[in-house]
Design a protein around this motif. Structure first.
Motif, PDB file in Angstrom:
ATOM      1  N   VAL A   1       0.523   3.124   5.813  1.00  0.00           N
ATOM      2  CA  VAL A   1      -0.199   2.587   5.169  1.00  0.00           C
ATOM      3  C   VAL A   1       0.856   2.219   3.955  1.00  0.00           C
ATOM      4  CG1 VAL A   1      -1.793   3.175   3.482  1.00  0.00           C
ATOM      5  CG2 VAL A   1      -2.298   3.855   4.993  1.00  0.00           C
ATOM      6  N   LEU A   2       0.730   0.496   3.247  1.00  0.00           N
ATOM      7  CA  LEU A   2       1.109   0.251   2.695  1.00  0.00           C
ATOM      8  C   LEU A   2       0.840   0.059   0.922  1.00  0.00           C
ATOM      9  CD1 LEU A   2       4.027  -2.406   4.482  1.00  0.00           C
ATOM     10  CD2 LEU A   2       4.538  -0.126   3.754  1.00  0.00           C
ATOM     11  N   THR A   3       1.372   1.006  -0.250  1.00  0.00           N
ATOM     12  CA  THR A   3       0.167   0.445  -0.844  1.00  0.00           C
ATOM     13  C   THR A   3       1.485  -0.448  -2.121  1.00  0.00           C
ATOM     14  OG1 THR A   3      -0.493   2.815  -0.457  1.00  0.00           O
ATOM     15  CG2 THR A   3      -0.516   1.298  -3.188  1.00  0.00           C
ATOM     16  N   LEU A   4       1.318  -0.968  -2.318  1.00  0.00           N
ATOM     17  CA  LEU A   4       2.246  -2.087  -3.643  1.00  0.00           C
ATOM     18  C   LEU A   4       1.391  -2.803  -5.167  1.00  0.00           C
ATOM     19  CD1 LEU A   4       3.561  -5.119  -0.359  1.00  0.00           C
ATOM     20  CD2 LEU A   4       4.321  -2.454  -0.639  1.00  0.00           C
ATOM     21  N   ASP A   5       2.360  -2.154  -5.462  1.00  0.00           N
ATOM     22  CA  ASP A   5       1.888  -2.849  -7.382  1.00  0.00           C
ATOM     23  C   ASP A   5       2.361  -3.714  -8.374  1.00  0.00           C
ATOM     24  OD1 ASP A   5       0.210  -2.188  -9.301  1.00  0.00           O
ATOM     25  OD2 ASP A   5       1.544  -0.400 -10.257  1.00  0.00           O
ATOM     26  N   ASP A   6       2.075  -4.379  -8.421  1.00  0.00           N
ATOM     27  CA  ASP A   6       2.190  -5.251  -9.595  1.00  0.00           C
ATOM     28  C   ASP A   6       3.515  -7.125  -9.161  1.00  0.00           C
ATOM     29  OD1 ASP A   6       2.185  -3.865 -12.385  1.00  0.00           O
ATOM     30  OD2 ASP A   6       3.969  -2.751 -11.722  1.00  0.00           O
ATOM     31  N   LEU A   7       2.254  -7.097  -7.828  1.00  0.00           N
ATOM     32  CA  LEU A   7       2.504  -7.728  -6.395  1.00  0.00           C
ATOM     33  C   LEU A   7       2.922  -8.775  -7.702  1.00  0.00           C
ATOM     34  CD1 LEU A   7       0.456  -7.426  -3.875  1.00  0.00           C
ATOM     35  CD2 LEU A   7       2.280  -7.067  -4.030  1.00  0.00           C
TER      36      LEU A   7
ATOM     37  N   LEU B   1      -3.070  -0.860   7.845  1.00  0.00           N
ATOM     38  CA  LEU B   1      -2.960  -1.573   5.444  1.00  0.00           C
ATOM     39  C   LEU B   1      -2.307  -1.005   5.155  1.00  0.00           C
ATOM     40  CD1 LEU B   1      -5.829  -1.220   4.608  1.00  0.00           C
ATOM     41  CD2 LEU B   1      -5.937   1.238   4.223  1.00  0.00           C
ATOM     42  N   ILE B   2      -2.800  -2.671   4.096  1.00  0.00           N
ATOM     43  CA  ILE B   2      -1.696  -3.010   2.961  1.00  0.00           C
ATOM     44  C   ILE B   2      -2.354  -3.041   1.605  1.00  0.00           C
ATOM     45  CG2 ILE B   2      -0.354  -4.515   1.613  1.00  0.00           C
ATOM     46  CD1 ILE B   2       0.769  -5.553   4.519  1.00  0.00           C
ATOM     47  N   VAL B   3      -2.597  -2.260   0.247  1.00  0.00           N
ATOM     48  CA  VAL B   3      -2.978  -2.133  -0.608  1.00  0.00           C
ATOM     49  C   VAL B   3      -2.595  -2.330  -1.917  1.00  0.00           C
ATOM     50  CG1 VAL B   3      -4.347  -0.512  -2.055  1.00  0.00           C
ATOM     51  CG2 VAL B   3      -4.509  -0.060   0.440  1.00  0.00           C
ATOM     52  N   GLY B   4      -2.657  -4.038  -1.964  1.00  0.00           N
ATOM     53  CA  GLY B   4      -1.494  -4.256  -3.421  1.00  0.00           C
ATOM     54  C   GLY B   4      -2.703  -4.618  -4.502  1.00  0.00           C
TER      55      GLY B   4
ATOM     56  N   GLU C   1      -7.707  -7.673  -9.778  1.00  0.00           N
ATOM     57  CA  GLU C   1      -7.791  -7.443  -8.605  1.00  0.00           C
ATOM     58  C   GLU C   1      -6.530  -6.768  -7.727  1.00  0.00           C
ATOM     59  OE1 GLU C   1      -7.771 -11.557  -7.883  1.00  0.00           O
ATOM     60  OE2 GLU C   1      -9.392 -12.562  -8.879  1.00  0.00           O
ATOM     61  N   VAL C   2      -7.388  -6.195  -7.071  1.00  0.00           N
ATOM     62  CA  VAL C   2      -7.231  -5.339  -5.897  1.00  0.00           C
ATOM     63  C   VAL C   2      -6.979  -5.965  -4.461  1.00  0.00           C
ATOM     64  CG1 VAL C   2      -6.591  -3.142  -4.745  1.00  0.00           C
ATOM     65  CG2 VAL C   2      -6.705  -3.051  -7.136  1.00  0.00           C
ATOM     66  N   LEU C   3      -5.717  -6.487  -4.057  1.00  0.00           N
ATOM     67  CA  LEU C   3      -5.629  -7.290  -2.882  1.00  0.00           C
ATOM     68  C   LEU C   3      -5.314  -6.068  -1.431  1.00  0.00           C
ATOM     69  CD1 LEU C   3      -5.339  -9.814  -0.946  1.00  0.00           C
ATOM     70  CD2 LEU C   3      -3.090  -9.508  -1.322  1.00  0.00           C
ATOM     71  N   HIS C   4      -6.716  -6.144  -0.711  1.00  0.00           N
ATOM     72  CA  HIS C   4      -6.916  -4.633   0.367  1.00  0.00           C
ATOM     73  C   HIS C   4      -7.322  -5.788   1.785  1.00  0.00           C
ATOM     74  CE1 HIS C   4      -9.631  -2.206   3.054  1.00  0.00           C
ATOM     75  NE2 HIS C   4      -8.429  -1.447   2.313  1.00  0.00           N
ATOM     76  N   VAL C   5      -5.641  -5.123   1.993  1.00  0.00           N
ATOM     77  CA  VAL C   5      -5.787  -6.728   3.706  1.00  0.00           C
ATOM     78  C   VAL C   5      -5.451  -5.484   4.379  1.00  0.00           C
ATOM     79  CG1 VAL C   5      -4.293  -7.773   5.205  1.00  0.00           C
ATOM     80  CG2 VAL C   5      -4.698  -8.128   2.248  1.00  0.00           C
ATOM     81  N   ASN C   6      -6.895  -5.229   4.851  1.00  0.00           N
ATOM     82  CA  ASN C   6      -6.722  -4.234   6.855  1.00  0.00           C
ATOM     83  C   ASN C   6      -6.619  -5.492   8.208  1.00  0.00           C
ATOM     84  OD1 ASN C   6      -7.066  -2.369   8.077  1.00  0.00           O
ATOM     85  ND2 ASN C   6      -9.418  -1.622   7.891  1.00  0.00           N
ATOM     86  N   GLU C   7      -5.967  -4.544   8.851  1.00  0.00           N
ATOM     87  CA  GLU C   7      -5.579  -5.666   9.903  1.00  0.00           C
ATOM     88  C   GLU C   7      -6.426  -4.248  11.185  1.00  0.00           C
ATOM     89  OE1 GLU C   7      -2.331  -6.232  12.674  1.00  0.00           O
ATOM     90  OE2 GLU C   7      -1.365  -7.510  10.575  1.00  0.00           O
ATOM     91  N   MET C   8      -7.549  -4.724  11.989  1.00  0.00           N
ATOM     92  CA  MET C   8      -8.518  -4.809  12.533  1.00  0.00           C
ATOM     93  C   MET C   8      -8.185  -4.733  13.744  1.00  0.00           C
ATOM     94  SD  MET C   8     -10.954  -4.197   9.939  1.00  0.00           S
ATOM     95  CE  MET C   8     -11.926  -3.199  10.635  1.00  0.00           C
TER      96      MET C   8
END
Length: 451
Positions: free
Chosen positions: A4-10, A35-38, A77-84
């Motif tokens: 899981v990668l959490t990235l702030d201030d993209l 899982l990337i949460v930006g 906005e929060v970008l939530h990218v999840n590989e299924m």
């Protein structure tokens, strides 16, 4: 295992970072394990922003590889990218199942009065009924911005409008007094400026120079700036000639206690929030800011050891590039800064930060003298040749041709020194599908080599 990668201030990320993110997200080997949460500020990301482009590129893959869901809730906005995970065995990209990736956008707005009341009730350890009037007041003053709310409450404590009474073990306040002594503002920077101006002069007068170091900085740079400007700022002595200056350690302790600067460990520090840094910079008059930034850059360049300059190269060069008028009359200084820009550009190029590299090379070329092809032969060739390579990496083929032509047309430059730009012109032509032109140029170059 899963990552899981959490990235702030993209909104501040560079093109190379987005390219890396896109590569990770579309890599089959990451399927079902990434899982990337930006998060980013939607008001700072327009359609031309690299983040918006990356999301569009991923969305365009939707027909064959992606399933994309968007959920709009508010403004932030929060970008939530999840590989299924997929049960299909795929041989290539065209065979990927449409559920391989899922992208969600969640917009998060400001807090309403009810949520502000919940927050205050928890913070002040009392019932929501007791904090209802205060919540109305705080929401009116801050418009529900969470960071703004926290800073506003701190200001109320500093002004003794919000007090903790030990004898009764509770917080007390009077909404009427708060309304009378504070004003509503749409700008949290104004509130932070008020806080910074209330600090001792030994802090307030120097903190803008600390802000020049960037959103995060090394203690070595902090120490250097505080020590230098303690000696330079004239009003750090009172009428009794008692020093009002703070040592670097004392200065840092005050900033940490006030919630301005955070210790990141390993001799690294950062501003608690970018708005605090912005407020610190705003203490300097706009007309003087660029000269202050340049002065800090000069200080770092002069006082740091060569290996320390290399470690902080981007900071030093970015500061020296701020004021184009400070070195107009000093040819030696111009060449020195041009060489620093060449080094910074090379480092950026090596890190695949191509846009930043083009900027550094461009600045270096601006600083060259009019007789550059005679007086600064080697530096000029290196700047133009490497700049052409950087622009090739971002697809600016017209600029590549422009810089290469500039070198090729100089009669004082030997043919062997023109080889790099000839190679780049050939690569550029090939990338554009101009194969016949590339072939003709190759014949010309071979003839010049006597082949």
């Amino acid at each position: 295992g899963p990552v899981v990668l959490t990235l702030d201030d993209l909104q501040w990320a560079d093109l190379a970072s987005f390219d890396l993110m896109e590569t990770l997200l579309t890599d089959e080997e990451n399927e079902g394990s990434l899982l990337i949460v930006g998060s980013y500020r939607s008001d700072e990301v327009n359609n031309a922003h690299p983040l918006a482009k990356m999301v569009r590129d991923l969305e365009e893959l939707n027909e064959t590889t992606l399933r994309i869901n968007k959920i709009s809730i508010g403004a932030l906005e929060v970008l939530h990218v999840n590989e299924m995970p997929s049960d299909l065995m795929v041989q290539d990209l065209e065979a990927l199942n449409e559920t391989r990736l899922r992208i969600k956008k969640i917009s998060i707005g400001a807090l309403d009065v009810v949520h502000v009341n919940d927050m205050l009730s928890d913070l002040l350890a009392t019932s929501q009924q007791n904090t209802a009037d205060l919540a109305e007041c705080v929401h009116k003053k801050t418009h529900g911005n969470v960071f703004f709310i926290i800073q506003y409450l701190r200001s109320l404590v500093d002004k003794d409008l919000l007090r903790y009474i030990i004898d009764v073990d509770r917080w007390t306040w009077k909404v009427m007094d708060i309304n009378a002594h504070t004003v509503a503002t749409d700008n949290v920077v104004d509130l932070m400026k008020e806080k910074l101006n209330s600090l001792p002069s030994g802090i307030c007068d120097i903190i803008p120079m600390i802000a020049c170091l960037g959103s995060s900085f090394r203690f070595r740079l902090f120490h250097l700036v505080v020590t230098h400007f303690n000696e330079e700022v004239p009003n750090l002595k009172d009428t009794k000639e008692t020093s009002l200056a703070y040592t670097p350690d004392e200065f840092l302790s005050v900033c940490e206690d006030e919630g301005l600067i955070v210790d990141c460990g390993h001799e690294m520090f950062k501003w608690e929030h970018d708005k605090i840094q912005e407020a610190a910079l705003s203490l300097v008059d706009k007309d003087d800011l660029v000269s202050v930034l340049f002065k800090v850059g000069e200080l770092l360049h002069a006082r740091l050891a060569p290996e320390e300059v290399n470690e902080n190269l981007f900071v030093v060069v970015d500061l020296l590039n701020q004021d184009p008028t400070s070195h107009k009359t000093d040819p030696t200084k111009r060449i020195e800064i041009a060489k620093l820009n060449l080094r910074a550009g090379r480092n950026a190029l090596a890190s695949s930060a191509f846009i930043a590299a083009t900027s550094y090379f461009g600045k270096g070329m601006e600083l060259l003298p009019e007789d550059k092809w005679v007086g600064e032969y080697d530096l000029s060739i290196e700047l133009y040749s490497t700049a052409a390579e950087a622009h090739f990496c971002v697809g600016n083929f017209e600029v590549v041709q422009l810089y290469c032509d500039e070198v090729i047309e100089q009669e004082t430059i030997t043919f062997l020194d023109k080889r790099r730009v000839y190679n780049k012109v050939l690569h550029s032509m090939a990338a554009q599908g101009r194969f016949q032109e590339a072939q003709d140029l190759c014949v010309v170059v071979l003839a010049k080599l006597g082949c």
